[in-house]
Design a protein around this motif. Sequence first.
Motif, PDB file in Angstrom:
ATOM      1  N   THR A 115     -13.136 -45.223 -16.470  1.00 15.21           N
ATOM      2  CA  THR A 115     -13.356 -45.635 -15.070  1.00 15.21           C
ATOM      3  C   THR A 115     -12.042 -46.092 -14.442  1.00 15.21           C
ATOM      4  OG1 THR A 115     -14.050 -47.807 -15.930  1.00 15.21           O
ATOM      5  CG2 THR A 115     -15.786 -46.202 -15.415  1.00 15.21           C
ATOM      6  N   ALA A 116     -11.719 -47.369 -14.603  1.00 13.26           N
ATOM      7  CA  ALA A 116     -10.509 -47.910 -13.973  1.00 13.26           C
ATOM      8  C   ALA A 116      -9.253 -47.240 -14.518  1.00 13.26           C
ATOM      9  CB  ALA A 116     -10.449 -49.419 -14.195  1.00 13.26           C
ATOM     10  N   GLY A 117      -9.206 -47.009 -15.837  1.00 13.80           N
ATOM     11  CA  GLY A 117      -8.034 -46.356 -16.417  1.00 13.80           C
ATOM     12  C   GLY A 117      -7.825 -44.961 -15.860  1.00 13.80           C
ATOM     13  N   TYR A 118      -8.920 -44.238 -15.678  1.00 14.09           N
ATOM     14  CA  TYR A 118      -8.841 -42.885 -15.123  1.00 14.09           C
ATOM     15  C   TYR A 118      -8.317 -42.910 -13.688  1.00 14.09           C
ATOM     16  CZ  TYR A 118     -10.479 -38.554 -12.964  1.00 14.09           C
ATOM     17  OH  TYR A 118     -10.555 -37.388 -12.252  1.00 14.09           O
ATOM     18  N   VAL A 119      -8.821 -43.852 -12.893  1.00 14.19           N
ATOM     19  CA  VAL A 119      -8.407 -43.938 -11.484  1.00 14.19           C
ATOM     20  C   VAL A 119      -6.916 -44.256 -11.383  1.00 14.19           C
ATOM     21  CG1 VAL A 119      -8.687 -45.250  -9.342  1.00 14.19           C
ATOM     22  CG2 VAL A 119     -10.697 -44.553 -10.652  1.00 14.19           C
ATOM     23  N   ILE A 120      -6.451 -45.215 -12.193  1.00 15.32           N
ATOM     24  CA  ILE A 120      -5.039 -45.600 -12.129  1.00 15.32           C
ATOM     25  C   ILE A 120      -4.147 -44.440 -12.565  1.00 15.32           C
ATOM     26  CG2 ILE A 120      -3.302 -47.150 -13.090  1.00 15.32           C
ATOM     27  CD1 ILE A 120      -5.496 -49.262 -13.328  1.00 15.32           C
ATOM     28  N   ALA A 121      -4.528 -43.744 -13.652  1.00 12.99           N
ATOM     29  CA  ALA A 121      -3.728 -42.604 -14.113  1.00 12.99           C
ATOM     30  C   ALA A 121      -3.713 -41.492 -13.075  1.00 12.99           C
ATOM     31  CB  ALA A 121      -4.280 -42.096 -15.440  1.00 12.99           C
ATOM     32  N   LEU A 122      -4.863 -41.265 -12.425  1.00 20.20           N
ATOM     33  CA  LEU A 122      -4.932 -40.215 -11.408  1.00 20.20           C
ATOM     34  C   LEU A 122      -4.085 -40.576 -10.193  1.00 20.20           C
ATOM     35  CD1 LEU A 122      -6.365 -37.501 -11.121  1.00 20.20           C
ATOM     36  CD2 LEU A 122      -8.165 -38.658  -9.839  1.00 20.20           C
ATOM     37  N   LEU A 123      -4.061 -41.863  -9.826  1.00 19.89           N
ATOM     38  CA  LEU A 123      -3.217 -42.289  -8.710  1.00 19.89           C
ATOM     39  C   LEU A 123      -1.739 -42.111  -9.046  1.00 19.89           C
ATOM     40  CD1 LEU A 123      -5.014 -45.513  -7.430  1.00 19.89           C
ATOM     41  CD2 LEU A 123      -4.747 -43.338  -6.214  1.00 19.89           C
ATOM     42  N   ALA A 124      -1.365 -42.362 -10.310  1.00 19.46           N
ATOM     43  CA  ALA A 124       0.019 -42.153 -10.716  1.00 19.46           C
ATOM     44  C   ALA A 124       0.435 -40.695 -10.538  1.00 19.46           C
ATOM     45  CB  ALA A 124       0.204 -42.584 -12.173  1.00 19.46           C
TER      46      ALA A 124
END
Length: 424
Positions: A115-124
Amino acid sequence: MKGRRALTACVRGFAVSWLALVSIILSVLTILSICFIPLGVGVFTTPPLIRAVRAHANQRRLLAATWADVRIQLPYRPLPADRRSGVTGQVELCTLLLKDPATWRDLLWLQIDMTAGYVIALLAFAFMPYGLEGFVLAAGVWQPIVDAGGTYWYAFLPIDSQWTALLAVPVGAGFIAAGTAVSPLLLRGHFLLSRAFLDPTPHMQLEQRVRRLTETRHDAVDTSAAELRRIERDLHDGAQARLVAMGMSLGTVEALIERDPAKAKELLAAARTNSAEALAELRDLVRGIHPPVLAERGLGDAVRALALRMAVDVEVDVDLAGRPEEPVESAAYFAVSEVLTNAAKHAGASRMWLDLHHEDGMLRIAVTDDGHGGAEIAPGGGLSGVERRLGTFDGVLAVSSPTGGPTMVTMEIPCTLSARGAAR
């Protein structure tokens, strides 16, 4: 340089975001397997799935260290080597894994990672490609998109003509600039989030330290007992036997001194030889317990003297502003002696390098040789003994020895230096 760093973070963020799919699969399968334990099936499927989760978490630890310099420690309890086989052993293994708090923290991390980890990696990843889209739209791609679906929104900008498409260029440049600054931070933030769940808690760290201290205490007791047995054996077989022989010779001399002076002189000469040999053996024994040069001159000069006695050329670099405590100094000396001796005997090296310095509260020792490599810490081997010796002081040993060489053995011992004498 900054743009390259941002582009690298963008690519890595894209790669890490796909790992969320692995987290989803492992999370679902592991939770289902745990639910099936009462039915008996889960007892056999849960251990391999937990191992897969740990491998996935360890992969993230590796990426965190290599891609963002974020260190995440291993929190797992060691499994006993003498587990039973069969169904009973499988039940025991499943129980041990589920009793480990790190298992449940790994499962919680899977939920965060997907969830949160995926969103942060995708934003990067997203800033740079989204910024490039503005340039692509301005190049004329906007026309077929608008013809197919009407006004196209690029961020806050409605694209419906060439003019508005040209306005997408500065907007896209802004996204690229933002990505240059933000993408590396977002990637690091992803790994910091992982560390919050994968790193051992203070309670788990304390448990690990207690377990390590218990193991090293047992090792220290065993090592001390073995050392005492060695000293006793050396005294019994060497100096003691010579002193007994010398006493018998002197008794015979006393009986022969008047009636056979020549024979008495011969026996006295033999007694003198025995006393000299006994004294030499006692000196060697004392030197093996605590070398005089170590006590008198400190660790730096002691390892230099050790290097001079090696059959292989050893280049020594010492940088110590003081002396460690005597137990640490002695452990470091004998560790260096064992590593140098092993390299001289087994590595086929023509040259060795010894670096000894103190930094950030750590005594750091590195021994490198140009031999054929292939060294490893094998149970019962010399390096294993060095590891146990250093473990008594919370020290660590690491070996890098690819086939073909070179070999580097690194040792670290936490300690402080005193002003009782500096190692020159």
